[in-house]
Design a protein around this motif. Structure first.
Motif, short mmCIF file in Angstrom:
data_model
loop_
_atom_site.label_atom_id
_atom_site.label_comp_id
_atom_site.label_asym_id
_atom_site.label_seq_id
_atom_site.Cartn_x
_atom_site.Cartn_y
_atom_site.Cartn_z
N TRP A 89 -4.17 -18.94 -29.98
CA TRP A 89 -4.30 -18.76 -28.54
C TRP A 89 -3.47 -17.55 -28.13
N THR A 90 -3.96 -16.82 -27.14
CA THR A 90 -3.25 -15.63 -26.70
C THR A 90 -2.97 -15.70 -25.20
N ASP A 91 -1.81 -15.18 -24.84
CA ASP A 91 -1.41 -15.07 -23.44
C ASP A 91 -1.71 -13.65 -22.99
N SER A 92 -2.13 -13.50 -21.75
CA SER A 92 -2.35 -12.18 -21.16
C SER A 92 -1.26 -11.91 -20.14
N VAL A 93 -0.56 -10.79 -20.35
CA VAL A 93 0.49 -10.37 -19.43
C VAL A 93 -0.13 -9.36 -18.47
N PHE A 94 -0.01 -9.62 -17.18
CA PHE A 94 -0.47 -8.68 -16.16
C PHE A 94 0.72 -7.80 -15.78
N LEU A 95 0.49 -6.49 -15.85
CA LEU A 95 1.51 -5.51 -15.49
C LEU A 95 0.95 -4.67 -14.36
N GLN A 96 1.83 -4.16 -13.51
CA GLN A 96 1.38 -3.41 -12.33
C GLN A 96 2.33 -2.24 -12.10
N ARG A 97 1.73 -1.13 -11.63
CA ARG A 97 2.53 0.05 -11.28
C ARG A 97 1.98 0.63 -9.99
N ALA A 98 2.87 0.90 -9.05
CA ALA A 98 2.48 1.55 -7.81
C ALA A 98 2.19 3.02 -8.10
N LEU A 99 1.21 3.58 -7.38
CA LEU A 99 0.84 4.98 -7.51
C LEU A 99 1.00 5.67 -6.16
N GLY A 100 1.47 6.89 -6.19
CA GLY A 100 1.59 7.67 -4.95
C GLY A 100 2.42 6.93 -3.92
N SER A 101 1.93 6.90 -2.69
CA SER A 101 2.66 6.21 -1.63
C SER A 101 2.38 4.71 -1.62
N ALA A 102 1.60 4.25 -2.59
CA ALA A 102 1.29 2.82 -2.77
C ALA A 102 0.90 2.20 -1.42
N ASP A 103 1.61 1.15 -1.03
CA ASP A 103 1.27 0.47 0.23
C ASP A 103 2.14 0.95 1.39
N GLY A 104 2.84 2.08 1.17
CA GLY A 104 3.71 2.62 2.21
C GLY A 104 2.98 3.44 3.26
N ALA A 105 1.70 3.70 3.04
CA ALA A 105 0.90 4.47 4.00
C ALA A 105 -0.55 4.08 3.86
N LEU A 106 -1.31 4.29 4.91
CA LEU A 106 -2.74 4.01 4.84
C LEU A 106 -3.41 5.01 3.91
N PRO A 107 -4.48 4.59 3.23
CA PRO A 107 -5.17 5.50 2.31
C PRO A 107 -5.97 6.57 3.03
N ASP A 108 -6.26 7.64 2.31
CA ASP A 108 -7.08 8.75 2.79
C ASP A 108 -8.52 8.27 2.90
N ASP A 109 -9.20 8.67 3.97
CA ASP A 109 -10.61 8.29 4.11
C ASP A 109 -11.55 9.33 3.50
N HIS A 110 -10.99 10.36 2.88
CA HIS A 110 -11.74 11.46 2.24
C HIS A 110 -12.54 12.26 3.25
N ARG A 111 -12.17 12.15 4.53
CA ARG A 111 -12.79 12.94 5.60
C ARG A 111 -11.71 13.62 6.44
N GLY A 112 -10.50 13.69 5.89
CA GLY A 112 -9.42 14.35 6.60
C GLY A 112 -8.57 13.41 7.43
N GLY A 113 -8.81 12.12 7.35
CA GLY A 113 -8.05 11.14 8.12
C GLY A 113 -7.58 10.01 7.23
N THR A 114 -7.21 8.91 7.86
CA THR A 114 -6.81 7.74 7.11
C THR A 114 -7.74 6.57 7.43
N VAL A 115 -7.82 5.64 6.51
CA VAL A 115 -8.62 4.44 6.70
C VAL A 115 -7.94 3.59 7.77
N GLN A 116 -8.70 3.07 8.68
CA GLN A 116 -8.16 2.28 9.79
C GLN A 116 -8.53 0.81 9.59
#
Length: 189
Positions: free
Chosen positions: A159-186
Motif C-alpha cells: 500500500w502506498t501513501d500519497s503526500v500532497f505538497l503545495q507551493r504558492a506562486l507569484g502573489s498567490a492569494d495576496g492579490a486578485l488574478p489578471d483577467d488577461h485583458r489588462g484588469g483583474t478578475v472580479q
C-alpha cells in the motif's frame, strides 16, 4: 567530477522528444514510486497530453544534456472546474542515468518560474511517501506538505501513501488574478 559533465539545457519539449520521455516514464512505471500507472503509455497518448498542456499555455519542459533527454517536467490543470484555473499540478521524471545530478532541481525551478509567468498562483505535487528524494527536492524548491492520503495506492505488493505538497506562486492569494485583458478578475468571474 561534475564539471566534466555536459551542461544541462532546460527547454520546451518537442514532439521529437516523445520517445525519450516514454523511455523515462516507462522506467518509472516499472521501478519507480512516482507514477501509479502500471502499463506503459502509448506514444500517441503522450503526444496528446503534451499538446493539451501547450494549448493551455502551460509549460512542458525537457532537460537535455549532451544530446540526451535527462528528464522532463510539465504542469497540468489541478482540477477541471473553473474555480481551480489558477492552480496547477505538476509531474517531474528524471532518467535513471541522470539521477543525483540536481537536474530535478533545475527542471522544477524552471517549471515554477514558467507557471508563475503564465499567471498560475498555486502549484501542487502528489508524491509517494516512500519517495524521499522527491520529497526533499520539493522541500528544497519551497513546497510545504499540505496533507497525506494514507494507503490510497497499491503497487509493488504494498500500500502506498500519497503526500500532497503545495507551493504558492507569484502573489498567490495576496492579490486578485489578471483577467488577461489588462484588469483583474472580479467577484463573480
Amino acid at each position: 567530477m561534475l564539471d566534466q559533465l555536459p551542461p544541462v539545457i532546460i527547454r520546451q519539449s518537442t514532439e521529437l522528444d516523445v520517445p525519450a520521455m516514454l523511455d523515462i516514464y516507462g522506467y518509472h512505471i516499472q521501478h519507480g514510486l512516482g507514477p501509479f500507472d502500471i502499463e506503459p503509455l502509448h506514444p500517441e497518448e503522450l503526444k496528446r497530453r503534451r499538446k493539451a498542456m501547450l494549448k493551455r499555455r502551460l509549460p512542458h519542459l525537457v532537460a537535455e544534456s549532451g544530446g540526451a533527454i535527462a528528464g522532463y517536467a510539465y504542469a497540468a490543470p489541478f482540477r477541471k472546474r473553473p474555480a481551480y484555473r489558477y492552480t496547477v499540478e505538476h509531474s517531474i521524471y528524471i532518467h535513471k542515468d541522470f539521477q543525483g545530478r540536481r537536474i530535478g532541481h533545475q527542471l522544477l525551478s524552471t517549471l515554477i518560474d514558467a507557471c508563475t509567468a503564465a499567471g498560475c498562483r498555486q502549484m501542487v505535487a502528489v508524491v509517494d511517501s516512500a519517495n524521499i528524494p522527491s520529497l526533499r527536492l520539493h522541500e528544497a524548491c519551497g513546497f510545504i506538505q499540505a496533507g497525506v492520503l494514507r494507503s490510497v495506492g497499491f503497487k509493488f505488493g504494498r500500500w502506498t501513501d500519497s503526500v500532497f505538497l503545495q507551493r504558492a506562486l507569484g502573489s498567490a492569494d495576496g492579490a486578485l488574478p489578471d483577467d488577461h485583458r489588462g484588469g483583474t478578475v472580479q467577484a463573480g468571474d
